[in-house]
Design an enzyme around this catalytic site. Structure first.
Site, short mmCIF file in Angstrom:
data_model
loop_
_atom_site.label_atom_id
_atom_site.label_comp_id
_atom_site.label_asym_id
_atom_site.label_seq_id
_atom_site.Cartn_x
_atom_site.Cartn_y
_atom_site.Cartn_z
N ARG A 85 0.82 -0.93 -0.33
CA ARG A 85 -0.28 0.31 0.07
C ARG A 85 0.63 0.92 0.15
O ARG A 85 0.65 2.48 -0.49
CB ARG A 85 -0.55 -0.28 1.37
CG ARG A 85 -1.91 1.09 1.37
CD ARG A 85 -2.98 0.82 2.60
NE ARG A 85 -4.27 1.43 2.51
CZ ARG A 85 -3.97 2.75 3.28
NH1 ARG A 85 -2.97 3.03 3.60
NH2 ARG A 85 -5.12 3.60 3.02
N HIS A 106 1.10 3.47 -2.85
CA HIS A 106 0.15 5.56 -2.81
C HIS A 106 1.62 6.25 -3.52
O HIS A 106 1.32 7.59 -3.34
CB HIS A 106 -0.17 5.77 -1.11
CG HIS A 106 -1.55 5.34 -1.02
ND1 HIS A 106 -2.51 5.61 0.17
CD2 HIS A 106 -2.26 4.32 -1.69
CE1 HIS A 106 -3.19 4.91 0.01
NE2 HIS A 106 -3.13 3.91 -0.91
N ASN A 141 -3.75 8.28 3.92
CA ASN A 141 -2.23 7.83 4.40
C ASN A 141 -3.17 8.19 5.99
O ASN A 141 -2.63 6.95 6.60
CB ASN A 141 -1.24 8.12 3.76
CG ASN A 141 -1.73 7.72 2.21
OD1 ASN A 141 -1.44 7.10 1.94
ND2 ASN A 141 -0.38 9.59 1.84
N HIS A 145 -5.12 -7.22 -2.78
CA HIS A 145 -6.11 -7.10 -2.26
C HIS A 145 -6.50 -8.59 -1.59
O HIS A 145 -7.07 -8.70 -0.76
CB HIS A 145 -6.95 -6.16 -2.40
CG HIS A 145 -7.20 -4.86 -1.97
ND1 HIS A 145 -8.73 -4.16 -3.07
CD2 HIS A 145 -6.72 -4.10 -1.64
CE1 HIS A 145 -7.63 -2.72 -2.35
NE2 HIS A 145 -6.90 -3.15 -1.95
#
Length: 323
Positions: A59, A63, A91, A190
């Site tokens: 992640r 990001h 975040n 995921h």
């Protein structure tokens, strides 16, 4: 009479180091030969103590790259010159792994001072996290430089949200040079990790004013989620696994769940209901090899979004601060 030219071209092709754009697979072979061992040991040690760390690193890397390009700007603390991307809504209170990357960086600095960028360390760490959870290995070209500033606006506007439509998510990917195949493949991240209840609670109770749950959810799965997230408070931060079947194993179960209408996030389940993406979801659910291959290919593309090379940027001494 043309053979010498052909032979010269062949020799150059064979003996030059492999490169990806301006990046090079052998970039640190001389200046920091033990880099990959240091990074992998750091990731392995962290994952032994925290099973969520692999998903957190994925992640964090995503990001970083999708908002302002792969420049480790997501790692920077706030200064008088810029706001930290850590404070961006995608975040805030949820991005993790900063301390691990800082720790690995400190260990690298001991043996290779002022040599390896934080963004290269993060990129290697993500590859190793996937590998250590059962995913496929891929080669990482290196030589990225760290950025000099953060961009909280980009972090807020370019990072896909679970509340967005698939059209909007695809648009954010394509704006970075990625495509629909990358959207589907990278969503497969995921298959590990957790999500807070508030990110999907709207699907469970009175969906769109119907008084019931989202009809795209399997009824028994919806009931299970309602049990895990009984509090209808929109700010519920209870953690729920994105894949309850093989939560810590990097496999294709995420796509099998989507086929069975058991995707936790509405933005994930939308992949199964859209004609542009449903065939890929079904394919990945049936053939784990193809998912593993396409995911690794897409990760290579992602890790080369907006990279800084050459004399631009810098190699930070500490990942949270510009030199």
């Amino acid at each position: 009479m043309h053979f010498p030219t052909i032979s010269l071209v062949f020799c150059l092709f064979v003996f030059q180091p492999f490169v990806y754009g301006q990046l090079d697979y052998k970039f640190y072979d001389t200046t920091c030969p033990n880099l990959t061992k240091i990074v992998r040991f750091g990731v392995w040690s962290a994952m032994a103590n925290d099973t969520r760390m692999a998903a957190s690193l994925l992640r964090l890397h995503f990001h970083d790259c999708i908002s302002n390009g792969c420049d480790a700007s997501v790692l920077l603390d706030e200064t008088s010159s810029f706001r930290s991307e850590k404070d961006a809504l995608p975040n805030l209170n949820s991005a993790r792994g900063f301390e691990l990357i800082e720790s690995i960086k400190a260990n690298v600095e001991k043996v290779c001072p002022k040599t390896v960028s934080c963004v290269d360390i993060l990129t290697l760490a993500v590859r190793d996290a996937v590998l250590l959870t059962g995913g496929r290995y891929w080669n990482v070209a290196l030589g990225r430089r760290d950025g000099l500033t953060a961009n909280i606006t980009a972090a807020n506007t370019m990072t896909p949200s679970p509340f967005e439509s698939l059209d909007d998510i695809i648009a954010k990917f394509t704006a970075k040079g990625l495509d629909i195949k990358d959207v589907v493949a990278l969503s497969g991240a995921h298959t590990i990790g957790f999500v807070q209840c508030f990110a999907f609670k709207f699907r469970l109770f009175n969906f769109s004013g119907t008084g019931s749950f989202d009809p795209s959810l399997d009824a028994s799965f919806a009931s299970s989620l309602q049990t895990q997230c009984p509090n209808q408070d929109a700010s519920d931060t209870t953690l729920v696994p994105l894949d309850a079947v093989t939560t810590t194993k990097f496999d294709n179960m995420f796509f099998r769940n989507l086929v069975n209408n058991s995707g936790v996030l509405g933005s994930d389940q939308a992949l199964m209901s859209d004609n542009r993406t449903s065939a890929m979801v079904i394919n990945y659910s049936k053939y784990p090899f193809w998912f593993a291959k396409d995911f690794s290919d897409s990760m290579v593309k992602l890790s080369n979004v907006g990279v800084i090379t050459g004399q631009n940027g810098q190699v930070r001494d500490k990942c949270n601060l510009v030199n």
